[in-house]
Structure formats: structure tokens, C-alpha cells
Design an enzyme around this catalytic site. Structure first.
Site, PDB file in Angstrom:
ATOM      1  N   THR A  58       0.830  -1.210   0.000  1.00 34.70           N
ATOM      2  CA  THR A  58       0.000   0.000   0.000  1.00 34.70           C
ATOM      3  C   THR A  58       0.861   1.254   0.000  1.00 34.70           C
ATOM      4  OG1 THR A  58      -1.740  -1.192   1.171  1.00 34.70           O
ATOM      5  CG2 THR A  58      -1.825   1.215   1.260  1.00 34.70           C
ATOM      6  N   ASN A 143      -5.052  -9.159  -8.549  1.00 39.59           N
ATOM      7  CA  ASN A 143      -5.109  -9.930  -7.303  1.00 39.59           C
ATOM      8  C   ASN A 143      -6.403 -10.719  -7.153  1.00 39.59           C
ATOM      9  OD1 ASN A 143      -5.767  -7.012  -7.084  1.00 39.59           O
ATOM     10  ND2 ASN A 143      -6.701  -7.662  -5.163  1.00 39.59           N
ATOM     11  N   CYS A 319      -8.227  -7.478   1.154  1.00 42.90           N
ATOM     12  CA  CYS A 319      -8.111  -6.167   1.778  1.00 42.90           C
ATOM     13  C   CYS A 319      -9.469  -5.469   1.823  1.00 42.90           C
ATOM     14  CB  CYS A 319      -7.117  -5.294   1.025  1.00 42.90           C
ATOM     15  SG  CYS A 319      -5.613  -6.137   0.578  1.00 42.90           S
TER      16      CYS A 319
END
Ligand code: PLP
Length: 382
Positions: A58, A143, A319
Site C-alpha cells: 500500500t 489480485n 483487503c
């Protein structure tokens, strides 16, 4: 974490000082950091001086997106446009949007096809006025659905126009060979916890000579690009994990790809109307990724039912878990919202086994049945 990374971290936790201190403990810490920098660099085809340690993917993505934008705009105020694929992780999309809201950027979302792959012709169209473009962000591989992006095509188009490219390789690292120098990208984000290293550490690879405005200001560590006392134990373990992940990749990747193919066969055998999302061709998808939508089910229900049977998976980006919205990746791939709600991602790694696939094969049929019954029984939304 890889046992070797745990051991390296535990050793470093007990024995190191601050890598910026000049005394003996500090110099020992510095040496460990620099050795790790060399390992990370060698693992991903970069020079040691191109490795900027961060707290993970991040932070690396934020540094690349904001740092490139600010540096490029300072050099030429016409460069307002930020081009990013519509399927980037939120660690890229959200800083891009933030630049749009707070820093006068013009955000351009680049569309993808039904497999989740960037439409390169749309990029060419978006480059009609290249002098107005600050940067392009294209992830190495997605992802959620595992689709590998045409990074080389993006770099070729960007190079012709002198535009820097950032790639988020957080999900690709450890699953695909990564050569930063050969790729031609300008920045590349990696995260240790995806490759058997610890949580909370990663790196941005930054091409030598690239102008990047820092996000964090302070003690001037990492060549002034990223201030903050270095987390020597985590960095040490990251270096060990990167080296092992890269060395074992030629053996691990085909093994998990074969297991993944068995998993896809098992799921579609038990639930014939399950839809595999992303690229069905193994060459176009991450070896450890299988992503499905299950018609008539809520992904969250499936996740909890499978979890109760010892199968741990994700509804999309881990996430984002807990946010009850269909994945932006699936919506960008033109998956209808209702179908997108039934998404599940199965990830395989180096410790995955045939027994794991069998456990899922046994569980998935009854679990989908039950989730469908629950869906039918649920009161209609008002
Ligand atoms: N980018 C991608 C593609 C990811 O999958 C993730 C995490 O899952 C991130 C960025 C964020 O990385 P980190 O968890 O190290 O902050």
C-alpha cells in the site's frame, strides 16, 4: 511465513539497533539492511540502489502514484492526467482518486476486457495528447481474478511518449518471474507478506535517476525518498523470503498451477454452473489463482460456510473483505452486479496440497446448495 524468514526475523529482533545510528549496534543493523537490499534487488532484477523499503504494498503504491504525479507536475504543470486500469488494487485506485479530488489531477480509468485484461487500444486512445499525462499505472497481475496484464505493451506505448509507468507487482511476486530492469517500468511495488515474508514490509523499486517526490518527510532515510526508522528485523526476513521465493519459483509455480487446474476441475464438476472468471488459459493467469462466481449465492455466505469446514478463501480482494459491495474488478469485466455478488477466490501457495483440493471438492457442493437455500429464504430487499 517461511520458517527461514521467521528464524531470520527472530534473530534480528533480539540483536539489532537503529540502522541510522553510527555506533556498533547501528552499524550491524545497517549491514543487515544492506544485505537484505541486495537480496531483494537480485530477486527482482533491480540494482540495490533502486530498492526503497516501505511498510508494504500500500505504501509503495502510494509513493509511486503520488510521488510520480507531484514530480511530473512540478516539472510541467500540463501533466494533469493519471491513467490507471479499472482493475487496479485500491492501493493504487484510491491514491489516484485522491489526486483527482485534492490535487487537480484528471483521472482516466483504462477499460479491461471480459477476462480482466487492459484494452491496449484504449490506452493508445488515451495517449492522444501525451504531453498532458503524468503517469500510467498498470498492475503486473490482478489480485482477484489473476489475469496477467500486458505490461510490455504499456511500457512500449509509454516510452514512445516519455511517460513513466508504475506497476503493482504485489500479487505477481513469488508466482511469476519478475525482472524490473528488463520490464522497462519505472516503479514496481512488492510486498513481503505475499512471498513468505512478514506483514508490514515491502518495497518500491525505483528506476535509477527517476524523479519522485516523497510522501513521508522526516529523517531522510532511503535516500530521502522515504523517511522513517527502518524496520531491520522485518527487512531482514523480507530479504530471506525474496531470495527463497525466487530460487524455488521454477519448481513451485508449475506445481501450484497443476493443483489449481485440479481445483478448477473439481469445483466445476461439483457445481456445473460455477463460472471461472479471469483468463481460462494458464499462460494468462497467475498459477495460484482460481476465481469463480456461483449463481444464486452470496460470496460472503459461501466464505463462512467453507470456513466452518476448514477451507479458507476470499470473496475478492482480502483487503476489501467486510465491505458489502460487488468487486470493482468484476464490474469492470462487465460481470452483472448480481453475479458479481457470488464471487469467491481460491488462492494456492507453496504449502497447498492435493489434500487441500480434495477438502474443497468435498465441501463445495453442499455449501453452494446451502447458500442457495439461504438466498431463497432471505427476505427481499426493500
Ligand atoms: N496491491 C495488490 C495487488 C494487493 O493484492 C495488495 C494486498 O493484497 C496490496 C497492493 C496491498 O499490499 P499490502 O497488504 O502490503 O499493503
Amino acid at each position: 511465513m517461511l520458517p527461514e524468514a521467521v528464524a531470520a526475523m527472530a534473530g534480528a529482533l533480539a540483536g539489532h539497533g537503529n540502522a541510522s545510528s553510527l555506533h556498533t549496534s547501528g552499524r550491524r543493523a545497517r549491514q543487515a539492511v544492506e544485505e537484505s537490499r541486495e537480496r531483494v534487488a537480485a530477486s527482482f532484477g533491480a540494482g540495490p540502489s533502486e530498492v526503497v523499503f516501505t511498510t508494504g504494498g500500500t505504501e509503495a503504491d502510494n509513493l509511486a502514484v503520488k510521488g510520480l504525479y507531484w514530480a511530473r507536475r512540478a516539472a510541467d504543470p500540463r501533466r494533469r492526467r493519471v491513467l490507471a486500469t479499472a482493475v487496479e488494487h485500491h492501493a493504487v485506485l484510491d491514491p489516484v482518486d485522491w489526486l483527482g479530488e485534492h490535487e487537480d489531477a484528471e483521472v482516466v480509468r483504462l477499460p479491461v476486457d471480459r477476462l480482466g485484461r487492459l484494452r491496449v487500444e484504449a490506452l493508445h486512445e488515451a495517449l492522444a495528447e501525451p504531453e498532458t499525462v503524468a503517469l500510467i499505472a498498470v498492475m503486473w497481475a490482478n489480485n482477484e481474478v489473476g489475469t496477467i496484464q500486458p505490461v510490455a505493451d504499456v511500457v512500449a506505448a509509454a516510452r514512445r511518449n516519455g511517460i513513466p509507468v508504475h506497476t503493482d507487482a504485489v500479487q505477481a511476486a513469488g508466482q511469476l518471474p519478475i525482472d524490473f530492469a528488463a520490464s522497462g517500468v519505472d516503479c514496481l511495488a512488492v510486498s513481503a507478506h505475499k512471498i513468505g515474508g512478514p506483514l508490514g514490509v515491502g518495497a518500491l523499486l525505483v528506476r535509477r535517476g527517476l524523479d519522485l517526490t516523497p510522501v513521508l518527510h522526516g529523517g531522510g532515510q532511503e535516500g530521502g525518498i522515504r523517511s522513517g526508522t527502518l524496520d531491520t528485523p522485518a527487512i531482514t526476513a523480507f530479504g530471506v523470503a525474496a531470495e527463497i521465493a525466487t530460487r524455488t519459483l521454477p519448481e513451485v509455480a508449475p506445481r501450484i498451477a497443476a493443483l489449481r487446474d485440479d481445483l478448477v476441475d473439481a469445483v466445476t464438476d461439483r457445481v456445473p454452473d460455477a463460472v471461472l472468471r479471469g483468463d481460462p488459459d494458464a499462460a494468462g493467469r497467475l498459477p495460484g489463482n482460481a476465481h469463480f462466481t456461483f449463481p444464486g449465492c452470496e460470496g460472503d455466505s459461501l466464505l463462512y460456510l467453507l470456513d466452518a469446514r476448514g477451507v479458507e478463501c476470499s470473496t475478492g480482494s482480502a483487503c476489501q473483505a467486510g465491505v458489502p459491495q460487488p468487486s470493482h474488478v468484476l464490474l469492470a469485466m462487465a460481470v452483472p452486479e448480481q453475479e458479481a455478488r457470488g464471487a469467491l477466490r481460491f488462492s494456492l501457495g507453496r504449502t497447498s496440497s492435493a489434500a487441500d483440493v480434495s477438502a474443497l471438492a468435498e465441501a463445495i457442493g453442499p455449501v453452494v446448495e446451502r447458500a442457495r437455500r439461504a438466498g431463497l429464504a432471505a427476505p427481499a430487499a426493500s
